[in-house]
Design a protein around this motif. Structure first.
Motif, PDB file in Angstrom:
ATOM      1  N   HIS A 155       0.897  -1.206   0.187  1.00  0.00           N
ATOM      2  CA  HIS A 155      -0.065  -0.186  -0.280  1.00  0.00           C
ATOM      3  C   HIS A 155       0.690   1.368  -0.256  1.00  0.00           C
ATOM      4  O   HIS A 155       0.882   2.325  -0.222  1.00  0.00           O
ATOM      5  CB  HIS A 155      -0.759   0.128   0.947  1.00  0.00           C
ATOM      6  CG  HIS A 155      -2.093   0.443   1.215  1.00  0.00           C
ATOM      7  ND1 HIS A 155      -2.736   1.521   0.781  1.00  0.00           N
ATOM      8  CD2 HIS A 155      -1.441   2.084   2.352  1.00  0.00           C
ATOM      9  CE1 HIS A 155      -3.719   2.144   0.647  1.00  0.00           C
ATOM     10  NE2 HIS A 155      -3.109   2.641   2.213  1.00  0.00           N
ATOM     11  N   LEU A 197      -8.700  -1.239  -5.214  1.00  0.00           N
ATOM     12  CA  LEU A 197      -9.489  -2.396  -5.348  1.00  0.00           C
ATOM     13  C   LEU A 197      -9.162  -2.274  -3.409  1.00  0.00           C
ATOM     14  O   LEU A 197      -9.625  -3.933  -2.920  1.00  0.00           O
ATOM     15  CB  LEU A 197      -8.827  -3.193  -5.394  1.00  0.00           C
ATOM     16  CG  LEU A 197      -7.864  -3.619  -7.063  1.00  0.00           C
ATOM     17  CD1 LEU A 197      -6.973  -4.182  -7.731  1.00  0.00           C
ATOM     18  CD2 LEU A 197      -9.215  -3.160  -7.716  1.00  0.00           C
ATOM     19  N   PHE A 198      -9.027  -1.791  -2.731  1.00  0.00           N
ATOM     20  CA  PHE A 198      -9.365  -1.996  -1.445  1.00  0.00           C
ATOM     21  C   PHE A 198     -10.619  -2.363  -1.007  1.00  0.00           C
ATOM     22  O   PHE A 198     -10.939  -3.852   0.506  1.00  0.00           O
ATOM     23  CB  PHE A 198      -9.676  -1.012  -0.214  1.00  0.00           C
ATOM     24  CG  PHE A 198      -9.250  -0.830   1.383  1.00  0.00           C
ATOM     25  CD1 PHE A 198      -8.560  -1.066   1.958  1.00  0.00           C
ATOM     26  CD2 PHE A 198     -10.732  -0.912   1.715  1.00  0.00           C
ATOM     27  CE1 PHE A 198      -8.603  -1.274   3.276  1.00  0.00           C
ATOM     28  CE2 PHE A 198     -11.069  -1.219   3.314  1.00  0.00           C
ATOM     29  CZ  PHE A 198      -9.708  -1.082   3.867  1.00  0.00           C
TER      30      PHE A 198
HETATM   31  S1  SF4 Z   1      -4.968  -1.217  -4.349  1.00  0.00           S
HETATM   32 FE1  SF4 Z   1      -5.789   0.265  -3.642  1.00  0.00          FE
HETATM   33  S2  SF4 Z   1      -5.685  -0.967  -0.477  1.00  0.00           S
HETATM   34 FE2  SF4 Z   1      -4.562  -1.941  -2.451  1.00  0.00          FE
HETATM   35  S3  SF4 Z   1      -2.427  -1.754  -2.309  1.00  0.00           S
HETATM   36 FE3  SF4 Z   1      -3.037  -0.079  -3.965  1.00  0.00          FE
HETATM   37  S4  SF4 Z   1      -3.949   1.894  -2.654  1.00  0.00           S
HETATM   38 FE4  SF4 Z   1      -3.852  -0.223  -1.052  1.00  0.00          FE
END
Ligand code: SF4
Ligand code: SF4
Length: 360
Positions: free
Chosen positions: A231, A260-261
């Motif tokens: 992250h 995508l969290f």
């Molecule tokens: S997709 Fe969103 S939650 Fe996943 S690592 Fe990247 S910024 Fe973080």
């Protein structure tokens, strides 16, 4: 830098001296080493001191070996394997059966106290180790014997680092990590399912060049590669900070590359270098391909991961970890930003190493 037999050999395989130097510069930069260390690394690898390496595969799927043999720039990364004496590796060695066991015994005897022991796979302790045997001997028996003469142990993959998938509930074989069995040797954990090849060759290159292991964190992972979370370095991070989240894998947000969290990404609690080193020759990495991080390099990732539940949902230890370390999502974002600033400041003391630095 002097020409060496290894450089000559690489030249015959189409790898230029400049390409070799660039590889060493990249490795040194990735490991946050100063320019002089990059040059030392190039000279030591070129000198081919060939430390003995014994690689033991235990309860594993061969994915870690597959990952290493498919590392990017295979010829240049392969030079690390030219620079060591890989005296025992069941999957890659030509010998089999009694001859393979004899090669392992000879390597232990001839290099006692000096060899590096690489382990992939977990160690089953159930049924007195009978779940996984090689040549009629249990993995735990072979590990204890081989560890006695090792200068250090490198655990490749989540299984040898933390127990991995064999350790997942209900853990029928009693699988444990190498560090649960061996307590009196330096251990480097390179978790990942599979681990990133450059991380593995980086640790080997550091040992070849400086005769020591790189700086490790509290979980015995190389800080240079595991010091930040996915992250911290994710290119989708600005969308997280703006609260823009994909709700399904094919909605408008997903098409626009939003965070995508909410689809279960475990990047905020997963320490690994995927976002910076990437995979397949630096081509891409899971989040760039549209799937959240599964947390494969963290302890208990299979049981704790709950792949498609967002971290805000109470579903396992990884979530507890997030709450405990960040005090909830809002604070979590602030903490991560603060951590990123601190790490950037620390990194600033080492500028990026170039080929020109090494050619001086
Ligand atoms: S997709 Fe969103 S939650 Fe996943 S690592 Fe990247 S910024 Fe973080
Ligand atoms: S992105 Fe996450 S799950 Fe995927 S390889 Fe990296 S650490 Fe493992």
């Amino acid at each position: 830098m002097q020409q060496s037999p290894l450089i000559d050999m690489l030249g015959r395989q189409g790898v230029t001296r400049r390409g070799f130097l660039k590889y060493c510069a990249t490795l040194a930069s990735l490991m946050a080493l100063p320019p002089a260390a990059g040059r030392a690394m190039a000279e030591a690898i070129g000198a081919v001191r060939r430390p003995s390496v014994i690689w033991l595969p235990f309860q594993e799927c061969t994915g870690c070996t597959e990952s290493i043999t498919r590392s990017h720039s295979p010829t240049i990364e392969g030079l690390i394997f030219e620079a060591i004496s890989l005296d025992y590796q069941e999957t890659l060695m030509a010998a089999a059966g009694h001859r393979a066991e004899a090669a392992r015994d000879a390597a232990i005897r001839d290099n006692f106290g000096k060899y590096l022991l690489v382990v992939d796979g977990s160690v089953p302790l159930g049924a007195e180790g009978a779940y996984s045997c090689i040549g009629g001997r249990s993995n735990v028996d072979i590990l204890r014997e081989a560890a006695k003469g090792a200068a250090a142990i490198i655990c490749v993959g989540t299984c040898s680092s933390y127990g991995g998938i064999p350790h997942a509930n209900p853990n029928p074989t009693g699988a444990v990590a190498v560090s649960d069995v061996i307590k009196d040797k330096p251990i480097v954990n390179i978790p990942g399912c599979p681990p990133i090849p450059v991380v593995m060759t980086g640790v080997l290159a550091h040992y070849i060049a400086f005769g020591s292991l790189p700086e490790l964190d509290a979980k015995n992972r190389p800080k240079a590669f595991f010091g930040e979370t996915i992250h911290d370095r994710c290119y989708r991070r600005p969308f997280y900070d703006q609260g823009k989240f994909a709700k399904t894998f094919d909605d408008e947000g997903a098409r626009k590359g939003w965070c995508l969290f909410e689809l279960g990404c475990k990047g905020p609690v997963t320490h690994n270098a995927c976002a910076t080193v990437k995979w397949n020759g630096g081509t891409s990495w899971p989040v760039e391909s549209g799937h959240g991080c599964l947390g494969c390099s963290e302890p208990d990732f299979w049981d704790a991961g709950s792949f498609y539940k967002a971290l805000s949902q109470p579903s396992g230890p990884l979530n507890v970890g997030l709450a405990a370390t960040a005090g909830g999502l809002a604070t979590g974002a602030a903490v991560t930003v603060a951590n990123r600033a601190k790490k950037s400041a620390a990194r600033a003391s080492h500028r990026t190493i170039t080929v020109e630095d090494l050619e001086k």
